[in-house]
Each structure stands twice: as structure tokens, then as C-alpha cells.
Design a protein around this motif. Sequence first.
Motif, mmCIF file in Angstrom:
data_model
loop_
_atom_site.group_PDB
_atom_site.id
_atom_site.type_symbol
_atom_site.label_atom_id
_atom_site.label_comp_id
_atom_site.label_asym_id
_atom_site.label_seq_id
_atom_site.Cartn_x
_atom_site.Cartn_y
_atom_site.Cartn_z
ATOM 1 N N LEU A 67 128.820 -7.619 -21.169
ATOM 2 C CA LEU A 67 129.272 -8.708 -20.306
ATOM 3 C C LEU A 67 128.512 -8.792 -18.977
ATOM 4 O O LEU A 67 128.171 -9.901 -18.543
ATOM 5 N N PRO A 68 128.216 -7.671 -18.296
ATOM 6 C CA PRO A 68 127.520 -7.800 -17.008
ATOM 7 C C PRO A 68 126.161 -8.485 -17.111
ATOM 8 O O PRO A 68 125.821 -9.317 -16.270
ATOM 9 N N TRP A 69 125.358 -8.149 -18.145
ATOM 10 C CA TRP A 69 124.043 -8.785 -18.209
ATOM 11 C C TRP A 69 124.123 -10.199 -18.771
ATOM 12 O O TRP A 69 123.352 -11.074 -18.366
ATOM 13 N N LEU A 70 125.049 -10.458 -19.671
ATOM 14 C CA LEU A 70 125.221 -11.822 -20.155
ATOM 15 C C LEU A 70 125.670 -12.751 -19.034
ATOM 16 O O LEU A 70 125.255 -13.923 -18.970
ATOM 17 N N ALA A 71 126.498 -12.237 -18.131
ATOM 18 C CA ALA A 71 127.003 -13.057 -17.027
ATOM 19 C C ALA A 71 125.884 -13.543 -16.113
ATOM 20 O O ALA A 71 126.036 -14.580 -15.449
ATOM 21 N N LEU A 72 124.761 -12.839 -16.089
ATOM 22 C CA LEU A 72 123.642 -13.261 -15.243
ATOM 23 C C LEU A 72 123.066 -14.603 -15.685
ATOM 24 O O LEU A 72 122.470 -15.326 -14.880
ATOM 25 N N PHE A 73 123.243 -14.948 -16.957
ATOM 26 C CA PHE A 73 122.673 -16.189 -17.484
ATOM 27 C C PHE A 73 123.626 -17.372 -17.369
ATOM 28 O O PHE A 73 123.201 -18.512 -17.551
ATOM 29 N N LEU A 89 115.175 -19.551 -21.126
ATOM 30 C CA LEU A 89 114.663 -18.410 -20.376
ATOM 31 C C LEU A 89 114.749 -17.140 -21.221
ATOM 32 O O LEU A 89 113.812 -16.341 -21.265
ATOM 33 N N TRP A 90 115.886 -16.945 -21.894
ATOM 34 C CA TRP A 90 116.068 -15.777 -22.747
ATOM 35 C C TRP A 90 115.010 -15.732 -23.846
ATOM 36 O O TRP A 90 114.402 -14.684 -24.104
ATOM 37 N N THR A 91 114.767 -16.854 -24.497
ATOM 38 C CA THR A 91 113.767 -16.908 -25.571
ATOM 39 C C THR A 91 112.376 -16.613 -25.037
ATOM 40 O O THR A 91 111.598 -15.880 -25.664
ATOM 41 N N LEU A 92 112.046 -17.140 -23.869
ATOM 42 C CA LEU A 92 110.739 -16.870 -23.260
ATOM 43 C C LEU A 92 110.592 -15.392 -22.908
ATOM 44 O O LEU A 92 109.513 -14.813 -23.070
ATOM 45 N N LEU A 93 111.666 -14.759 -22.436
ATOM 46 C CA LEU A 93 111.625 -13.331 -22.125
ATOM 47 C C LEU A 93 111.362 -12.509 -23.387
ATOM 48 O O LEU A 93 110.576 -11.551 -23.361
ATOM 49 N N GLU A 94 112.009 -12.876 -24.478
ATOM 50 C CA GLU A 94 111.777 -12.180 -25.748
ATOM 51 C C GLU A 94 110.320 -12.306 -26.182
ATOM 52 O O GLU A 94 109.669 -11.315 -26.541
ATOM 53 N N PRO A 136 113.222 -14.787 -40.826
ATOM 54 C CA PRO A 136 114.207 -14.091 -39.990
ATOM 55 C C PRO A 136 113.963 -14.273 -38.498
ATOM 56 O O PRO A 136 114.916 -14.440 -37.722
ATOM 57 N N LEU A 137 112.699 -14.246 -38.083
ATOM 58 C CA LEU A 137 112.396 -14.436 -36.664
ATOM 59 C C LEU A 137 112.693 -15.869 -36.235
ATOM 60 O O LEU A 137 113.234 -16.100 -35.148
ATOM 61 N N ILE A 138 112.369 -16.829 -37.083
ATOM 62 C CA ILE A 138 112.648 -18.234 -36.759
ATOM 63 C C ILE A 138 114.143 -18.443 -36.577
ATOM 64 O O ILE A 138 114.589 -19.040 -35.583
ATOM 65 N N LEU A 139 114.944 -17.952 -37.543
ATOM 66 C CA LEU A 139 116.394 -18.127 -37.450
ATOM 67 C C LEU A 139 116.951 -17.426 -36.215
ATOM 68 O O LEU A 139 117.811 -17.960 -35.515
ATOM 69 N N HIS A 140 116.454 -16.231 -35.939
ATOM 70 C CA HIS A 140 116.906 -15.476 -34.773
ATOM 71 C C HIS A 140 116.681 -16.264 -33.486
ATOM 72 O O HIS A 140 117.578 -16.375 -32.642
ATOM 73 N N LEU A 141 115.489 -16.827 -33.326
ATOM 74 C CA LEU A 141 115.171 -17.568 -32.105
ATOM 75 C C LEU A 141 115.963 -18.863 -32.014
ATOM 76 O O LEU A 141 116.413 -19.252 -30.930
ATOM 77 N N VAL A 142 116.148 -19.530 -33.145
ATOM 78 C CA VAL A 142 116.893 -20.793 -33.139
ATOM 79 C C VAL A 142 118.346 -20.568 -32.743
ATOM 80 O O VAL A 142 118.922 -21.347 -31.971
ATOM 81 N N GLU A 143 118.957 -19.499 -33.241
ATOM 82 C CA GLU A 143 120.363 -19.240 -32.951
ATOM 83 C C GLU A 143 120.590 -18.665 -31.561
ATOM 84 O O GLU A 143 121.704 -18.693 -31.049
ATOM 85 N N GLY A 144 119.549 -18.109 -30.946
ATOM 86 C CA GLY A 144 119.726 -17.494 -29.643
ATOM 87 C C GLY A 144 120.372 -16.135 -29.734
ATOM 88 O O GLY A 144 121.238 -15.782 -28.931
ATOM 89 N N GLN A 145 119.925 -15.331 -30.706
ATOM 90 C CA GLN A 145 120.485 -14.000 -30.917
ATOM 91 C C GLN A 145 119.859 -12.995 -29.938
ATOM 92 O O GLN A 145 118.936 -13.326 -29.192
#
Length: 322
Positions: free
Chosen positions: A53-59, A69-74, A97-106
Motif C-alpha cells: 500500500l505505501p508504494w502504490l499510494a505514491l501513484f 509512468l509505471w509502464t515506462l519505469l518497467e 505474456p509480456l504484452i498481456l502484462h503491460l496491457v493490464e498494468g500488472q
Amino acid sequence: MLDLLRSIFQIDWRIFMAGAEAWLGGQSPYARLASDTFGRFGPGAFAYPPTALPWLALFVPLGAAGYYLWTLLELALWWLLIRKTQRSQLLLICWSPLILHLVEGQSTFMAILVVWAAARAPQRGWLWGLALAWALTKPQAAIAPVLWLLWGDRQSPLRARLWGGLLLGTLLLALPPTLVNPGIWREWLLSLPAYHARILQMGAWQGFSVLLFALAAWLWYSSRRGGWQWWLAAGAFPQTSFYSMVALMPALRPRPDNWTLAGLALAGVLQGPMQLDLAGGTSLVLLPWILCGHLLAAWMIAGGTKRLPAPARAAANRGEVA
């Protein structure tokens, strides 16, 4: 197909943000989530431990831009890891798998990238311990490679610093949610049955697919592929979808050859049901087989029957290309 893509676009990221938004608002992230920005989700939608929760709250203040931003960081961290010796991994941008991961925002990919970076570091002290503590906020993805790394460092002169950083990082992540709501850990544990009831979660080894799982493990072993910590992270833990196969990224060595092309093609065919309907028995039967199929596809992408010599296996354990 476009309707399906629209329905899954950012869906996991929206759940993460709704959970963090509820926590910041003094509500339980493990109850029904309602957000004017991200929509409404039922109980059990958010299943991450309170340490996330603490790091998710930053977004949260970034709104919809947080996903980009998260996707660009990855992608930036991935590029930093592969740019000198592993640029062939750019072929994996076509890997389903990578495409689905990025699309869903995992978040699985980022957790694996952090542990991968730690595994490649020549020495690991306090700061790497802090990084591993963050990666363990996605425990099902990080636990196998983190334990593997800690075991490998059991005789390192810096092992006390590594463990100290890991414990300190976990404490720092656990303190904010615990201080705000001391009962949040109980709420998290009680919410897990609702999560399991909400979404299908199975292991590649469940049911008759255990035969295909054993074949995938034997093929990986017989080709002396190495990188078993990454293989276990992808194959041994129950999953909700095949995006979890990104845990194998550090061990994959795509080449412009027929094995890689066959693996990418098989992964493309094994899209499976992106949205699993618990009311339909087909998904219940197919998910373990789809996961096993992706393990076989990853073996092909990693080189198929080509055996790796001992130095290459050591490099695979660090997530490097020999």
C-alpha cells in the motif's frame, strides 16, 4: 478483439489504485472498492499484502497518468538490464505474456526485474536488501528467486547487511498501514477467500496437466537451461493468468532462429481466455494447460534442445546471457 482489449486495459492497475485510494481515505482496501476515478470493484479485488500500500499510494495523485509512468519505469529498468549484452530480449516485446502484462498494468515484471538486478550485482548489502523487501510485496512472484539468492549468499561477508536491509525494508513498508489500522493484516487474511472466489487461480501442475508440467520441467532440465529460480517463480505457484510467465524473463535467450520463432508463435496461439468466467467449466479445465503450454513455449524461446554449458548455466542463474 478490440472490445476485449478495452475491457482488460489497465484493469489490474485500476484495482491497485482503487485499493490504495481507499486506504488513503481511511477505508479498508480489502472491502468493496468504490472510486470516482477508477470505478467499482467487489470485495477481494485487491489482494496484495499491506506492505504494497505505501508504494502504490505514491501513484494515486497521478491519476490515469500513473499507469503510463509505471509502464515506462518497467521498460526503462528492463532496458538498463539488457542494453549491453542481452539486446536480443527486445524480441520478447512480441511475447504474449509480456504484452498481456503491460496491457493490464500488472506488477510481476517489476518485481522480477528488481530481483534480477540484485542477482546480477557483484555484491549485495543494505540497499539490495531494501530492494528485495520491495520485491516481496509481490510475494508469489519474488519468493522463489529471493530465497535462491539468499541461499547463494549464505557465505557472503555481506550477508548480514543484505538480511538487515531486507528486514528493515519490510519493517518500513509494514509500519504505515499497521499504524493507520493495526487490524489491516487480519483484514487482508480474511479477504483472501473472497479473492479466490472472485477469480480463478490454479497452478500449472493441477489436474491432468501435471503430465505436461512434468514434461516442461524435464525439457528445461535436459537442455541444462539453468535459472531454476525463475522457472519455479513462473511455474510452481498458482496463477490467475499467463502474464505470470514474465517471471522467466531473466532466463530467456531469444535468438533469430526457428526455436525462438516457434516459441513466440506457440505463445501467441495460447492466448486462452483473457477474462476467465468462473461460471464456465472450460476455463477451469484450460488454465493449467495454458500455463504449461507457456512453459513449453518459454523453453523454445530459451533455445529448445540446445544445451547450455556450465558457464552459461551460471550466467542463467544471474539472468545473464553467456
